[in-house]
Design a protein around this motif. Sequence first.
Motif, PDB file in Angstrom:
ATOM      1  N   UNK A 448       7.895  -1.639  45.774  1.00 37.50           N
ATOM      2  CA  UNK A 448       6.368  -1.408  45.382  1.00 37.50           C
ATOM      3  C   UNK A 448       5.818  -0.451  46.376  1.00 37.50           C
ATOM      4  N   UNK A 449       5.011   0.300  45.832  1.00 37.06           N
ATOM      5  CA  UNK A 449       4.319   1.480  46.654  1.00 37.06           C
ATOM      6  C   UNK A 449       3.241   0.982  47.587  1.00 37.06           C
ATOM      7  N   UNK A 450       2.824  -0.177  47.230  1.00 33.92           N
ATOM      8  CA  UNK A 450       1.698  -0.662  47.698  1.00 33.92           C
ATOM      9  C   UNK A 450       2.047  -1.031  49.427  1.00 33.92           C
ATOM     10  N   UNK A 451       3.256  -1.328  49.641  1.00 34.33           N
ATOM     11  CA  UNK A 451       3.878  -1.846  50.943  1.00 34.33           C
ATOM     12  C   UNK A 451       4.074  -0.449  51.859  1.00 34.33           C
ATOM     13  N   UNK A 452       3.971   0.688  51.380  1.00 37.54           N
ATOM     14  CA  UNK A 452       4.030   1.858  52.087  1.00 37.54           C
ATOM     15  C   UNK A 452       2.639   2.839  52.318  1.00 37.54           C
ATOM     16  N   UNK A 453       2.592   3.642  53.286  1.00 39.95           N
ATOM     17  CA  UNK A 453       1.617   4.266  53.684  1.00 39.95           C
ATOM     18  C   UNK A 453       1.805   5.650  52.774  1.00 39.95           C
ATOM     19  N   UNK A 454       1.435   5.639  51.574  1.00 36.48           N
ATOM     20  CA  UNK A 454       1.815   6.998  50.796  1.00 36.48           C
ATOM     21  C   UNK A 454       0.943   8.207  51.462  1.00 36.48           C
ATOM     22  N   UNK A 455      -0.407   8.053  52.061  1.00 39.76           N
ATOM     23  CA  UNK A 455      -0.993   9.071  52.514  1.00 39.76           C
ATOM     24  C   UNK A 455       0.089   9.494  53.489  1.00 39.76           C
ATOM     25  N   UNK A 456       0.386   8.695  54.596  1.00 39.44           N
ATOM     26  CA  UNK A 456       1.009   9.293  55.647  1.00 39.44           C
ATOM     27  C   UNK A 456       2.131  10.069  55.232  1.00 39.44           C
ATOM     28  N   UNK A 457       2.869   9.491  54.357  1.00 41.54           N
ATOM     29  CA  UNK A 457       4.196  10.046  53.783  1.00 41.54           C
ATOM     30  C   UNK A 457       4.076  11.428  53.401  1.00 41.54           C
ATOM     31  N   UNK A 458       2.863  11.519  52.488  1.00 40.63           N
ATOM     32  CA  UNK A 458       2.698  12.748  51.820  1.00 40.63           C
ATOM     33  C   UNK A 458       2.287  13.740  52.940  1.00 40.63           C
ATOM     34  N   UNK A 459       1.646  13.330  54.051  1.00 38.93           N
ATOM     35  CA  UNK A 459       1.177  14.432  55.045  1.00 38.93           C
ATOM     36  C   UNK A 459       2.168  14.953  55.910  1.00 38.93           C
ATOM     37  N   UNK A 460       3.225  13.957  55.978  1.00 35.25           N
ATOM     38  CA  UNK A 460       4.286  14.369  56.938  1.00 35.25           C
ATOM     39  C   UNK A 460       5.499  15.287  56.150  1.00 35.25           C
ATOM     40  N   UNK A 461       5.330  15.156  54.797  1.00 33.47           N
ATOM     41  CA  UNK A 461       6.460  15.857  53.998  1.00 33.47           C
ATOM     42  C   UNK A 461       5.897  17.211  53.361  1.00 33.47           C
ATOM     43  N   UNK A 462       5.027  17.742  54.093  1.00 34.61           N
ATOM     44  CA  UNK A 462       4.510  19.214  53.561  1.00 34.61           C
ATOM     45  C   UNK A 462       5.537  20.047  53.619  1.00 34.61           C
ATOM     46  N   UNK A 463       5.658  20.749  52.273  1.00 30.20           N
ATOM     47  CA  UNK A 463       6.848  21.816  52.284  1.00 30.20           C
ATOM     48  C   UNK A 463       7.842  21.128  51.618  1.00 30.20           C
ATOM     49  N   UNK A 464       7.861  19.831  51.342  1.00 30.63           N
ATOM     50  CA  UNK A 464       9.178  19.426  50.637  1.00 30.63           C
ATOM     51  C   UNK A 464       8.937  19.336  49.154  1.00 30.63           C
ATOM     52  N   UNK A 465      10.325  19.463  48.509  1.00 27.96           N
ATOM     53  CA  UNK A 465      10.194  19.425  47.015  1.00 27.96           C
ATOM     54  C   UNK A 465      10.462  18.006  46.546  1.00 27.96           C
ATOM     55  N   UNK A 466      10.226  17.868  45.189  1.00 26.65           N
ATOM     56  CA  UNK A 466      10.424  16.554  44.617  1.00 26.65           C
ATOM     57  C   UNK A 466      11.854  16.076  44.893  1.00 26.65           C
ATOM     58  N   UNK A 467      12.814  16.779  44.796  1.00 29.35           N
ATOM     59  CA  UNK A 467      14.247  16.292  45.140  1.00 29.35           C
ATOM     60  C   UNK A 467      14.254  16.067  46.677  1.00 29.35           C
ATOM     61  N   UNK A 468      13.793  16.617  47.543  1.00 32.37           N
ATOM     62  CA  UNK A 468      13.850  16.410  48.893  1.00 32.37           C
ATOM     63  C   UNK A 468      13.382  15.046  49.280  1.00 32.37           C
ATOM     64  N   UNK A 469      11.981  14.776  48.623  1.00 35.08           N
ATOM     65  CA  UNK A 469      11.250  13.615  48.756  1.00 35.08           C
ATOM     66  C   UNK A 469      12.203  12.464  48.227  1.00 35.08           C
ATOM     67  N   UNK A 470      12.920  12.435  47.121  1.00 34.32           N
ATOM     68  CA  UNK A 470      13.661  11.612  46.470  1.00 34.32           C
ATOM     69  C   UNK A 470      14.852  11.230  47.535  1.00 34.32           C
ATOM     70  N   UNK A 471      15.537  12.226  47.946  1.00 33.50           N
ATOM     71  CA  UNK A 471      16.332  12.125  48.944  1.00 33.50           C
ATOM     72  C   UNK A 471      16.207  11.486  50.150  1.00 33.50           C
ATOM     73  N   UNK A 472      14.810  11.750  50.555  1.00 38.24           N
ATOM     74  CA  UNK A 472      14.649  11.031  51.783  1.00 38.24           C
ATOM     75  C   UNK A 472      14.466   9.607  51.715  1.00 38.24           C
ATOM     76  N   UNK A 473      14.168   9.147  50.406  1.00 38.82           N
ATOM     77  CA  UNK A 473      14.168   7.682  50.198  1.00 38.82           C
ATOM     78  C   UNK A 473      15.656   7.172  49.801  1.00 38.82           C
TER      79      UNK A 473
END
Length: 542
Positions: A448-473
């Motif tokens: 559940x995304x409610x359990x994560x700080x999505x804002x912080x994740x989005x800020x930290x992942x500047x320059x990441x592509x969709x696949x790279x975000x998926x890969x980090x998970x």
Amino acid sequence: MSNQPFGTSSLGSGLPQQRIGAAAPQCGNKAPREKKDELRLLVNSHHPLITIETSEESRVEELLSEVACEMGVVFYTWSVTTGLARSGGSPIYHTGDPEQALANLALLKDEAIFLLKDFARYCEQDRICRRVRELAESFRTARRSIVISGASLRLPPEIEADAAPFYFSLPDANELLPAVKEALADASRTNRIPLSLDAALIAQLARNLVGLPLEEAVRTLEMCLLKRGRGDTSLLTDVLEAKRRTLRQEGLLEAVRRDASFNDVAGLARLREWVRKRKSALTPEGREFGLEPPKGVLITGVQVCGKSLAARAVAGEWAYELARLDAGSLYDKFIGESERKFRQALELAQKLSPLVLWIDEIEKAFASASAGSDADAGLSQRLLATMLTWMQDRVSGVFLAATSNNISSLPPEMLRKGRFDEIFFVDLPNEPVRELLFALHLKKRGRESAGFDLKQLAQTSEGFSGAEIEQSIVSGLYTAFSQKRQLSTEILVAEIRGTQPLSVTRAEEIAALREWAKSRAVPADSVALESYRFPAGGPTAC
Ligand SMILES: Nc1ncnc2c1ncn2[C@@H]1O[C@H](COP(=O)(O)OP(=O)(O)O)[C@@H](O)[C@H]1O
Ligand SMILES: [Mg+2]
């Protein structure tokens, strides 16, 4: 071309004459009318040699026999095992030998269609090649045509130059329907398989089998019936699956299961809206209103940012079938084979309509067409010409969703206005889209995304592509599991910080892509619009 009406010439055969347009019920009506008209035109206009490349021999025979009957000319068949025989008659003695068959054929004075099965292989022999050419020459003034059929036709160039190819397409749903009904009735009678399909579902069953040759369609249906043990709605999905497997084996077009819709795509709002709006053009109301049916889009941009995913999602959005054309697999070492394969693939696509034809990384097929001199360029150019003609002329029902990683290597003709409805540029996701990407891919993995700080994740992942975000998970889950912890924002942030995104290592390449797209493409994501200059007239209104 003389378009001599059938039945008006003198008939050597003594068969009854037909008036133009007169129904000829005794001639049979299994073959499609337009194919019969096309073939009749070839014979009437004195084409001495016709080639038909197909594995569907019995359909060809049926077509030719019906055409010959309607035209009031005689129909002969030849095969190496049976020799030359008049339709319904006995074989002429000793004509199994190909050369002897041609000698006999020369003596026959009827107006006639001669079907020579698998004859191409004998044409390599000098004497046979010569005889075929001489016969062709003497046939030019009469309604006498030799039809050479075979699953794969390779003729010597001298003969090929004289031959008119006749494209024998796969059966459409109307042609399949009687065979489907027969197979169902047979299964019920012979194997006592219970049936609960009404007329509309049986018609759908026939549509689901389109793309297969007649006999194969029947075999597929029979196999599914026996396996399922009943003929109900589940049979419709069974045959569709079986057809996809067969097409995959053939390797021309890969029928892909629809596995994505725009619910699986984060961002790309403008592209998504474009596709959603075009859906109305596919409805009868939309057509009546005068909406042009969409023909195709080209999706280009930064790597692994969802181009292929978006192309697949179009099929899900419209509930169209999806088929992938593997550009690389078209190339064949035999001259002419690649074009034949390509033409077959496009024809198959049309048969499978309504369909999204997905050509991933289209530059792989056509890039060398613009390169000029290398060995591949000639072939690539001919394939390109076939593609462009198809894009221009095709009737609606097939939507082309092409993607490209390197659009600047595509030949400019392909990008000209009117070829694609629109060219979309997919850029790296911005911060709000990255939030969506984390939410989406966490959800896909049961978090559940409610359990994560999505804002912080989005800020930290500047320059990441969709696949790279998926890969980090994906990597984060491994880390969490090995540490016997639950996946957390902290673990994900650590994964992100430990990754060098592609946008850093390939910064120059991405800058060049963006520069290219500025004046030529529409941003797939509306949020990034400010950074673009549009060509005169502005972006396509959505
Ligand atoms: N915008 C996006 N939304 C959702 N998933 C994405 C997005 N971009 C990339 N992905 C993920 O990355 C994978 C690879 O993306 P893909 O569509 O193959 O990229 P491309 O064709 O642009 O190179 C996708 O299958 C998907 O899981
Ligand atoms: Mg891709």
